[in-house]
Design a protein around this motif. Structure first.
Motif, PDB file in Angstrom:
ATOM      1  N   LEU A  56       0.820  -1.200   0.000  1.00  0.00           N
ATOM      2  CA  LEU A  56       0.000   0.000   0.000  1.00  0.00           C
ATOM      3  C   LEU A  56       0.857   1.255   0.000  1.00  0.00           C
ATOM      4  O   LEU A  56       0.367   2.360   0.239  1.00  0.00           O
ATOM      5  N   SER A  57       2.128   1.091  -0.286  1.00  0.00           N
ATOM      6  CA  SER A  57       3.065   2.217  -0.274  1.00  0.00           C
ATOM      7  C   SER A  57       3.517   2.551  -1.694  1.00  0.00           C
ATOM      8  O   SER A  57       2.844   3.278  -2.409  1.00  0.00           O
ATOM      9  N   PRO A  89       3.910   2.536  -5.596  1.00  0.00           N
ATOM     10  CA  PRO A  89       3.076   2.035  -6.697  1.00  0.00           C
ATOM     11  C   PRO A  89       3.637   0.744  -7.280  1.00  0.00           C
ATOM     12  O   PRO A  89       4.846   0.492  -7.229  1.00  0.00           O
ATOM     13  N   TYR A  96       9.932   0.752  -7.152  1.00  0.00           N
ATOM     14  CA  TYR A  96       8.528   0.376  -7.297  1.00  0.00           C
ATOM     15  C   TYR A  96       8.282  -1.059  -6.825  1.00  0.00           C
ATOM     16  O   TYR A  96       9.182  -1.907  -6.895  1.00  0.00           O
ATOM     17  N   SER A 116      -7.844  -6.382  -6.527  1.00  0.00           N
ATOM     18  CA  SER A 116      -7.267  -5.432  -7.473  1.00  0.00           C
ATOM     19  C   SER A 116      -8.317  -5.238  -8.552  1.00  0.00           C
ATOM     20  O   SER A 116      -8.568  -6.131  -9.358  1.00  0.00           O
ATOM     21  N   LEU A 173      -6.646  -2.406  -4.298  1.00  0.00           N
ATOM     22  CA  LEU A 173      -5.694  -2.033  -5.338  1.00  0.00           C
ATOM     23  C   LEU A 173      -6.489  -1.840  -6.620  1.00  0.00           C
ATOM     24  O   LEU A 173      -7.690  -2.120  -6.670  1.00  0.00           O
ATOM     25  N   GLU A 191      -4.323   8.326 -11.957  1.00  0.00           N
ATOM     26  CA  GLU A 191      -3.894   7.852 -10.642  1.00  0.00           C
ATOM     27  C   GLU A 191      -4.562   8.656  -9.524  1.00  0.00           C
ATOM     28  O   GLU A 191      -5.049   8.080  -8.532  1.00  0.00           O
ATOM     29  N   ARG A 232      -7.008   6.999  -6.664  1.00  0.00           N
ATOM     30  CA  ARG A 232      -6.630   7.010  -5.253  1.00  0.00           C
ATOM     31  C   ARG A 232      -7.713   7.594  -4.342  1.00  0.00           C
ATOM     32  O   ARG A 232      -7.595   7.515  -3.117  1.00  0.00           O
ATOM     33  N   GLN A 234      -6.283   2.161  -2.478  1.00  0.00           N
ATOM     34  CA  GLN A 234      -5.159   2.472  -1.587  1.00  0.00           C
ATOM     35  C   GLN A 234      -3.810   2.401  -2.301  1.00  0.00           C
ATOM     36  O   GLN A 234      -2.815   2.905  -1.785  1.00  0.00           O
ATOM     37  N   ASN A 235      -3.790   1.775  -3.451  1.00  0.00           N
ATOM     38  CA  ASN A 235      -2.584   1.776  -4.275  1.00  0.00           C
ATOM     39  C   ASN A 235      -2.975   1.436  -5.698  1.00  0.00           C
ATOM     40  O   ASN A 235      -4.079   0.945  -5.955  1.00  0.00           O
ATOM     41  N   THR A 283      -1.753  -0.055  -9.727  1.00  0.00           N
ATOM     42  CA  THR A 283      -0.870  -0.755 -10.653  1.00  0.00           C
ATOM     43  C   THR A 283      -0.791   0.115 -11.894  1.00  0.00           C
ATOM     44  O   THR A 283      -1.818   0.485 -12.459  1.00  0.00           O
TER      45      THR A 283
END
Length: 256
Positions: free
Chosen positions: A10-11, A13, A42, A203, A225, A235, A239, A243-244, A246
């Motif tokens: 979650l940090s 990308p 990444y 995801s 995701l 992006e 967001r 929370q993150n 791809t």
């Protein structure tokens, strides 16, 4: 047992099919793209297909045509044969999962998508899942598995219960998913297999993130995701819910 998705996912990308750029000689899911993602800091998302002799190969498509100069299904070739088939735009062959695990070696989070082996989202023979579970049994570092096929994740819950697992999810527009039957699309669209598979994340298709079911799962504690983001504007929009992300085709910003 539901295994939480590690905070590392979650940090930074997640580079879609690794940090690929064919113009720079690093096609998707290649060693070069993996190395570039690690160097940039990444996380990495990769895809798995199965060789004819039961080896997990890092490759997205069912067929070799788009990504190599060869044609036909990847599953008709042994791992040894695939190791002689070069990816387009570089001198690297199709890699095995074992090779990529050794290359990443826990340096960054690794998200592994197990591609549907049935073409129908029906139950699988679990060969790819078993090959994956065997390799992950001794892997050290943040890793998680996911699949569009919930049967694959059910198998991973049995074969590798300690590995975080999730579902790759979508709006399942029948036009985009043909020849998948519309009734299968209708079922999968509502993500009914999240709890039965003891998943801890999804995801989800970025354009479909506002779906109420996604919000419901997030409220219940699921990590969210999304795929696939191709610009900073997209992006920022994703967001608001996810929370993150791809991402591909641009350099996503790293957390401060």
């Amino acid at each position: 047992m539901r295994v939480p998705l590690p905070a590392a996912f979650l940090s930074a990308p997640l580079a879609h099919r690794a940090y690929h750029d064919r113009s720079l000689g690093r096609p998707e899911n290649s060693r070069g793209a993996i190395k570039a993602a690690i160097a940039a800091g990444y996380g990495i998302e990769i895809d798995l297909q199965l060789s004819s002799d039961g080896v997990a190969m890092v490759f997205h498509d069912e067929a070799l045509d788009r990504l190599t100069a060869r044609t036909g299904p990847i599953k008709h070739h042994t791992a040894a044969a695939l190791s002689q088939i070069k990816l387009r735009d570089c001198d690297e062959p199709v890699p095995t999962l074992a090779e990529i695990l050794a290359l990443v070696a826990g340096q960054v989070p690794l998200l592994i998508e197990i591609k549907d082996q049935t073409g129908t989202m029906y139950d699988t023979d679990a060969r790819l899942e078993a090959a994956t579970a065997t390799l992950l049994a001794t892997y050290q570092g943040p890793v998680a598995v996911m699949s569009f096929n919930p049967h694959s994740i059910a198998h991973m819950a049995r074969l590798a219960p300690h590995i975080p697992r999730g579902l790759t999810t979508s709006a399942y527009d029948p036009t985009d998913w043909a020849p998948l039957p519309p009734q299968t699309c209708d079922r999968l669209r509502e993500i009914p297999d999240y709890d039965p598979t003891l998943s801890s994340f999804i995801s989800h298709e970025a354009a479909d993130l506002p779906r109420p079911r996604v919000t419901e799962l997030k409220t219940q504690g699921a990590a969210i995701l999304c795929w696939t983001i191709r610009s900073p504007v997209a992006e920022a929009a994703a967001r608001k819910i996810a929370q993150n992300v791809t991402f591909e085709t641009y350099a996503a910003a790293l957390p401060a």
